[in-house]
Design an enzyme around this catalytic site. Structure first.
Site, PDB file in Angstrom:
ATOM      1  N   LYS A  26       0.857  -1.190   0.000  1.00  0.00           N
ATOM      2  CA  LYS A  26       0.000   0.000   0.000  1.00  0.00           C
ATOM      3  C   LYS A  26       0.883   1.225   0.000  1.00  0.00           C
ATOM      4  O   LYS A  26       1.772   1.359   0.859  1.00  0.00           O
ATOM      5  CB  LYS A  26      -0.906   0.032   1.236  1.00  0.00           C
ATOM      6  CG  LYS A  26      -1.957   1.140   1.168  1.00  0.00           C
ATOM      7  CD  LYS A  26      -3.097   0.730   0.251  1.00  0.00           C
ATOM      8  CE  LYS A  26      -4.064   1.872  -0.022  1.00  0.00           C
ATOM      9  NZ  LYS A  26      -3.538   2.827  -1.026  1.00  0.00           N
ATOM     10  N   LYS A  73       4.556   2.804   8.672  1.00  0.00           N
ATOM     11  CA  LYS A  73       3.313   3.539   8.930  1.00  0.00           C
ATOM     12  C   LYS A  73       2.122   2.589   9.039  1.00  0.00           C
ATOM     13  O   LYS A  73       1.319   2.680   9.979  1.00  0.00           O
ATOM     14  CB  LYS A  73       3.091   4.551   7.810  1.00  0.00           C
ATOM     15  CG  LYS A  73       1.916   5.493   8.015  1.00  0.00           C
ATOM     16  CD  LYS A  73       1.706   6.378   6.788  1.00  0.00           C
ATOM     17  CE  LYS A  73       2.974   7.100   6.378  1.00  0.00           C
ATOM     18  NZ  LYS A  73       2.761   7.979   5.209  1.00  0.00           N
ATOM     19  N   LYS A 132       5.463   1.835  -2.820  1.00  0.00           N
ATOM     20  CA  LYS A 132       5.445   3.211  -3.321  1.00  0.00           C
ATOM     21  C   LYS A 132       5.799   3.185  -4.799  1.00  0.00           C
ATOM     22  O   LYS A 132       6.500   2.281  -5.279  1.00  0.00           O
ATOM     23  CB  LYS A 132       6.457   4.087  -2.570  1.00  0.00           C
ATOM     24  CG  LYS A 132       6.079   5.571  -2.561  1.00  0.00           C
ATOM     25  CD  LYS A 132       4.951   5.852  -1.571  1.00  0.00           C
ATOM     26  CE  LYS A 132       4.706   7.351  -1.455  1.00  0.00           C
ATOM     27  NZ  LYS A 132       3.706   7.638  -0.390  1.00  0.00           N
ATOM     28  N   THR A 176      -5.373  13.025   5.092  1.00  0.00           N
ATOM     29  CA  THR A 176      -3.989  13.184   5.537  1.00  0.00           C
ATOM     30  C   THR A 176      -3.832  14.457   6.354  1.00  0.00           C
ATOM     31  O   THR A 176      -3.241  14.455   7.440  1.00  0.00           O
ATOM     32  CB  THR A 176      -3.025  13.185   4.347  1.00  0.00           C
ATOM     33  OG1 THR A 176      -3.248  12.013   3.550  1.00  0.00           O
ATOM     34  CG2 THR A 176      -1.582  13.184   4.827  1.00  0.00           C
ATOM     35  N   ASN A 178      -2.545  19.518  -0.634  1.00  0.00           N
ATOM     36  CA  ASN A 178      -3.586  18.671  -0.057  1.00  0.00           C
ATOM     37  C   ASN A 178      -3.349  18.355   1.407  1.00  0.00           C
ATOM     38  O   ASN A 178      -4.303  18.145   2.170  1.00  0.00           O
ATOM     39  CB  ASN A 178      -3.682  17.365  -0.848  1.00  0.00           C
ATOM     40  CG  ASN A 178      -4.826  16.492  -0.381  1.00  0.00           C
ATOM     41  OD1 ASN A 178      -5.944  16.969  -0.210  1.00  0.00           O
ATOM     42  ND2 ASN A 178      -4.554  15.232  -0.155  1.00  0.00           N
ATOM     43  N   SER A 237      -7.717   5.414   3.227  1.00  0.00           N
ATOM     44  CA  SER A 237      -7.570   4.546   2.054  1.00  0.00           C
ATOM     45  C   SER A 237      -7.953   3.110   2.403  1.00  0.00           C
ATOM     46  O   SER A 237      -8.570   2.404   1.591  1.00  0.00           O
ATOM     47  CB  SER A 237      -6.133   4.585   1.536  1.00  0.00           C
ATOM     48  OG  SER A 237      -5.906   5.705   0.719  1.00  0.00           O
TER      49      SER A 237
END
Length: 433
Positions: free
Chosen positions: A87, A111, A123, A207, A238, A366
């Protein structure tokens, strides 16, 4: 503009990037070395965290609008899959490198485990400046990239999401491309999608909201109330923009901002709704009338109660760590503080809420989106925000308690909890064959 110019020339507006920052992967490895002594019987598996499971480098050729053929280098790194599918976001930025993407995938492993989400870390990225390309070109780049990495992604394998330079439209193109290639609509292959395509309410703000929750929880335990606090925010997109808006709404005074176009300050407080409207209309903070331009060096020395680096990694180096005048650093970006700078901030009594905790709101929502896509049952925004609060506060409580018990930093405590979970899964699964 040729592809060579796109990928090698630093565009205007990126002057706040720090070329003196150490390579991100080296910072991640040092963080792993620092936590290794706390692993006990799991220490024999620590090397697992220093070796990404899978690295994919792809060529992304497209026809540009002028008829020329351009080639871009893309990456997808799956750092660790012991606790579930990969993820992590996809970044479009002219400074993207494999080294950076490796580090970002490693931080995603930490995380996700720290928040106890059932994911590993991954990523992706493409080295390009999205502002130098048309919408049609970005669609072609996204679709070709998705086709190239399609063999390693999927709802149960690796789930991309937006990151720097990408958004819900990018995710819509990725979802559609993957779906066309597998022959059926697969909404769960990415998160951060438009609501109309299986996206989740609350995801866009998640976030930034998580950064604010982390700051609030740190402030409660450190006697630094949000109301009346002075706040400095680097990055006004964002993450930083939403966090700044929430600080402002809670009665804090945002006294300095920095984005790709400008660095500004106003000791009486910046009108954040007006600044956000200016950015929406003009594409950046440059020219905003409600504050005064200042230098990059002066930005880091602005007195504050909360400093939120929410741009890119490698921003707080030792020199800046010595000049920062704040009580609490809340890392909205991934890897903004180098290990050496971390030590200086600790020695100066400045609390650092690490990225792998502070900016976890996005991947948490998410996760909610992914679950909703599987069940085809969607929650209200209030439910989303309530669940996010509960998970973020629960993780923060556990990390704060461990940091107090072990007399270590919040970053070390976060890594201890996360690495124990990842390495325990590795040990229990064993090695195959």
């Amino acid at each position: 503009m040729s592809n060579t110019e796109t990928t090698t020339r630093q565009p205007a507006g990126l002057s706040f990037l720090n070329p003196a920052a150490p390579e991100p992967w080296a910072s991640f490895l040092e963080q792993i070395d620092r936590v290794a002594p706390h692993m006990g019987g799991l220490a024999k598996w620590v090397e697992t965290l220093k070796h990404p499971k899978r690295i994919m480098i792809v060529d992304v050729p497209i026809h540009r609008d002028d008829g020329t053929v351009a080639h871009y280098e893309g990456y997808r790194v799956q750092h660790n899959l012991s606790r579930g599918p990969g993820k992590g976001g996809v970044r479009f930025h002219p400074a993207v490198t494999l080294n950076e993407v490796m580090a970002l995938s490693g931080w995603m492993t930490i995380k996700n485990a720290a928040l106890n989400l059932p994911y590993g870390g991954a990523k992706g990225g493409i080295r390009l400046d999205p502002r130098a390309h048309s919408r049609d070109e970005l669609e072609r780049i996204t679709r070709r990239y998705t086709s190239e990495i399609g063999v390693v992604i999927g709802p149960g394998k690796d789930i991309p999401a937006p990151d720097v330079g990408t958004n819900e439209q990018t995710m819509a193109w990725m979802m559609d491309t993957y779906s066309m290639n597998v022959g059926s609509t697969s909404t769960g292959v990415v998160t951060g999608k438009p609501i109309s395509l299986g996206g989740s309410l609350g995801r866009h703000e998640a976030t930034g909201r998580g950064v604010f929750i982390a700051a609030r929880e740190a402030g409660r335990r450190s006697n630094v109330p949000i109301e009346g606090a002075h706040v400095v925010v680097q990055g006004f997109g964002n993450v930083g923009g939403i966090a700044a808006r929430m600080f402002h709404a809670a009665g804090a005074r945002v006294v300095a901002l920095q984005d790709h176009s400008a660095t500004i300050a106003n000791e009486r407080g910046i009108d954040i709704p007006a600044a956000l409207a200016h950015v929406e209309q003009n594409g950046g903070l440059e020219g905003f009338p409600g504050a005064t331009p200042i230098s990059v060096d002066d930005f880091w020395a602005v007195p504050s109660h909360y400093l939120v680096p929410a741009a890119l990694e490698g921003q707080i180096l030792p020199e800046r760590a010595r000049s920062i005048q704040t009580r609490i650093v809340v890392e909205g970006a991934n890897g903004p503080t180098t290990p050496a700078a971390d030590d200086i901030l600790r020695d100066r009594g400045i609390l650092v809420v690490p990225d792998v905790l502070a900016n976890a709101g996005g991947v948490t929502v998410s996760y909610f989106e992914w679950v909703q896509d599987f069940s085809s049952f969607f929650w209200s925004e209030d439910e989303i925000n309530s669940r996010l609060e509960r998970i973020m506060i629960g993780a923060f409580d556990a990390i704060w308690k461990l940091a107090d018990e072990r007399k270590v930093s919040l970053r070390t405590a976060t890594f201890i909890i996360a690495c124990q979970r990842v390495l325990a899964a590795r040990e229990q699964r064993g090695l195959y064959p």
